[in-house]
Design a protein around this motif. Structure first.
Motif, mmCIF file in Angstrom:
data_model
loop_
_atom_site.group_PDB
_atom_site.id
_atom_site.type_symbol
_atom_site.label_atom_id
_atom_site.label_comp_id
_atom_site.label_asym_id
_atom_site.label_seq_id
_atom_site.Cartn_x
_atom_site.Cartn_y
_atom_site.Cartn_z
ATOM 1 N N ASP A 66 -41.737 0.070 28.765
ATOM 2 C CA ASP A 66 -42.997 -0.677 28.703
ATOM 3 C C ASP A 66 -43.035 -1.800 29.744
ATOM 4 O O ASP A 66 -43.416 -2.936 29.446
ATOM 5 C CB ASP A 66 -43.198 -1.222 27.285
ATOM 6 C CG ASP A 66 -44.657 -1.442 26.940
ATOM 7 O OD1 ASP A 66 -45.527 -0.824 27.596
ATOM 8 O OD2 ASP A 66 -44.929 -2.235 26.010
ATOM 9 N N GLY A 67 -42.588 -1.471 30.950
ATOM 10 C CA GLY A 67 -42.618 -2.441 32.038
ATOM 11 C C GLY A 67 -41.478 -3.441 32.044
ATOM 12 O O GLY A 67 -41.436 -4.319 32.897
ATOM 13 N N GLN A 68 -40.555 -3.334 31.121
ATOM 14 C CA GLN A 68 -39.423 -4.254 31.057
ATOM 15 C C GLN A 68 -38.132 -3.522 31.423
ATOM 16 O O GLN A 68 -37.916 -2.394 30.993
ATOM 17 C CB GLN A 68 -39.266 -4.829 29.640
ATOM 18 C CG GLN A 68 -40.433 -5.674 29.173
ATOM 19 C CD GLN A 68 -40.163 -6.255 27.799
ATOM 20 O OE1 GLN A 68 -39.175 -6.941 27.605
ATOM 21 N NE2 GLN A 68 -41.044 -5.967 26.852
ATOM 22 N N THR A 69 -37.294 -4.181 32.186
ATOM 23 C CA THR A 69 -35.973 -3.639 32.501
ATOM 24 C C THR A 69 -35.000 -4.123 31.432
ATOM 25 O O THR A 69 -34.903 -5.318 31.161
ATOM 26 C CB THR A 69 -35.496 -4.111 33.884
ATOM 27 O OG1 THR A 69 -36.427 -3.647 34.864
ATOM 28 C CG2 THR A 69 -34.114 -3.577 34.198
ATOM 29 N N LEU A 70 -34.298 -3.171 30.820
ATOM 30 C CA LEU A 70 -33.316 -3.485 29.787
ATOM 31 C C LEU A 70 -31.953 -2.969 30.227
ATOM 32 O O LEU A 70 -31.818 -1.803 30.608
ATOM 33 C CB LEU A 70 -33.703 -2.836 28.457
ATOM 34 C CG LEU A 70 -35.078 -3.185 27.903
ATOM 35 C CD1 LEU A 70 -35.390 -2.337 26.676
ATOM 36 C CD2 LEU A 70 -35.151 -4.665 27.557
ATOM 37 N N ASP A 129 -40.219 -8.840 22.121
ATOM 38 C CA ASP A 129 -41.101 -8.218 21.126
ATOM 39 C C ASP A 129 -40.665 -6.780 20.819
ATOM 40 O O ASP A 129 -41.431 -6.001 20.275
ATOM 41 C CB ASP A 129 -42.550 -8.238 21.623
ATOM 42 C CG ASP A 129 -42.718 -7.517 22.949
ATOM 43 O OD1 ASP A 129 -41.708 -7.317 23.657
ATOM 44 O OD2 ASP A 129 -43.865 -7.141 23.275
ATOM 45 N N LEU A 130 -39.425 -6.443 21.138
ATOM 46 C CA LEU A 130 -38.934 -5.077 20.970
ATOM 47 C C LEU A 130 -37.933 -4.968 19.825
ATOM 48 O O LEU A 130 -37.125 -5.863 19.610
ATOM 49 C CB LEU A 130 -38.256 -4.595 22.261
ATOM 50 C CG LEU A 130 -39.101 -4.642 23.531
ATOM 51 C CD1 LEU A 130 -38.243 -4.301 24.737
ATOM 52 C CD2 LEU A 130 -40.284 -3.697 23.413
ATOM 53 N N LYS A 131 -38.002 -3.860 19.133
ATOM 54 C CA LYS A 131 -37.034 -3.540 18.089
ATOM 55 C C LYS A 131 -35.899 -2.741 18.742
ATOM 56 O O LYS A 131 -36.133 -1.658 19.280
ATOM 57 C CB LYS A 131 -37.708 -2.715 16.992
ATOM 58 C CG LYS A 131 -36.802 -2.271 15.890
ATOM 59 C CD LYS A 131 -37.585 -1.426 14.892
ATOM 60 C CE LYS A 131 -36.643 -0.705 13.961
ATOM 61 N NZ LYS A 131 -37.367 0.237 13.109
ATOM 62 N N ILE A 132 -34.685 -3.281 18.719
ATOM 63 C CA ILE A 132 -33.525 -2.649 19.352
ATOM 64 C C ILE A 132 -32.579 -2.161 18.254
ATOM 65 O O ILE A 132 -32.300 -2.890 17.302
ATOM 66 C CB ILE A 132 -32.773 -3.635 20.271
ATOM 67 C CG1 ILE A 132 -33.714 -4.293 21.274
ATOM 68 C CG2 ILE A 132 -31.594 -2.953 20.950
ATOM 69 C CD1 ILE A 132 -34.255 -3.383 22.341
ATOM 70 N N GLU A 133 -32.096 -0.937 18.405
ATOM 71 C CA GLU A 133 -31.130 -0.379 17.447
ATOM 72 C C GLU A 133 -29.975 0.255 18.193
ATOM 73 O O GLU A 133 -30.157 0.848 19.252
ATOM 74 C CB GLU A 133 -31.783 0.699 16.589
ATOM 75 C CG GLU A 133 -32.822 0.199 15.626
ATOM 76 C CD GLU A 133 -33.410 1.343 14.819
ATOM 77 O OE1 GLU A 133 -32.726 1.798 13.869
ATOM 78 O OE2 GLU A 133 -34.515 1.786 15.150
#
Length: 133
Positions: free
Chosen positions: A35-39, A81-85
């Motif tokens: 969503d446009g973000q680098t993780l 604003d992201l749910k990380i698992e």
């Protein structure tokens, strides 16, 4: 002369203790776009302390340890604003138990091809990447 001998003994003991400690296992970083973000996913596992840590963009978001005889660990957190698992399976946790249990666990895992240590990383319930330890 006696002081020198005592100092040498203490220094030698400290050196041997420092060499005996194993460094944590470090997973190779994985970079994804969401969503446009680098993780950037990363992780470490301290085998001696049984501590797993997963991070996103250098922020240690999730920490946990494996209960006895349990090779799975599911960690959850929020990043912005992201749910990380992180859904993790560490076959080495069972294999390192030693004795008959460790041998049997190793055989079972080999037949299932699940001997590796990995965490499947998810963002907003979507699978993104795997971290291998």
């Amino acid at each position: 002369m006696r002081t020198t001998s005592i100092f040498a003994t203490i220094a030698g003991s400290i050196l041997l203790t420092a060499c005996a400690a194993k460094p944590p296992i470090v997973a190779q970083e994985k970079t994804v776009e969401f969503d446009g973000q680098t993780l950037i996913f990363a992780g470490t596992f301290d085998t001696e302390k049984n501590k797993l840590q997963l991070s996103v963009n250098g922020d240690p978001l999730m920490k946990g340890s494996f209960p006895p005889y349990t090779p799975t660990q599911n960690l959850k957190s929020k990043y912005r604003d992201l749910k990380i698992e992180g859904k993790c399976y560490f076959g080495s946790v069972l294999g390192d138990q030693g004795g008959a249990f460790g041998a049997i666990a190793g055989i079972i895992q080999s037949t299932k091809s699940s001997t590796g240590d990995k965490c499947e990383m998810f963002v907003n319930n979507q699978p993104m990447e795997n971290l291998y330890f």
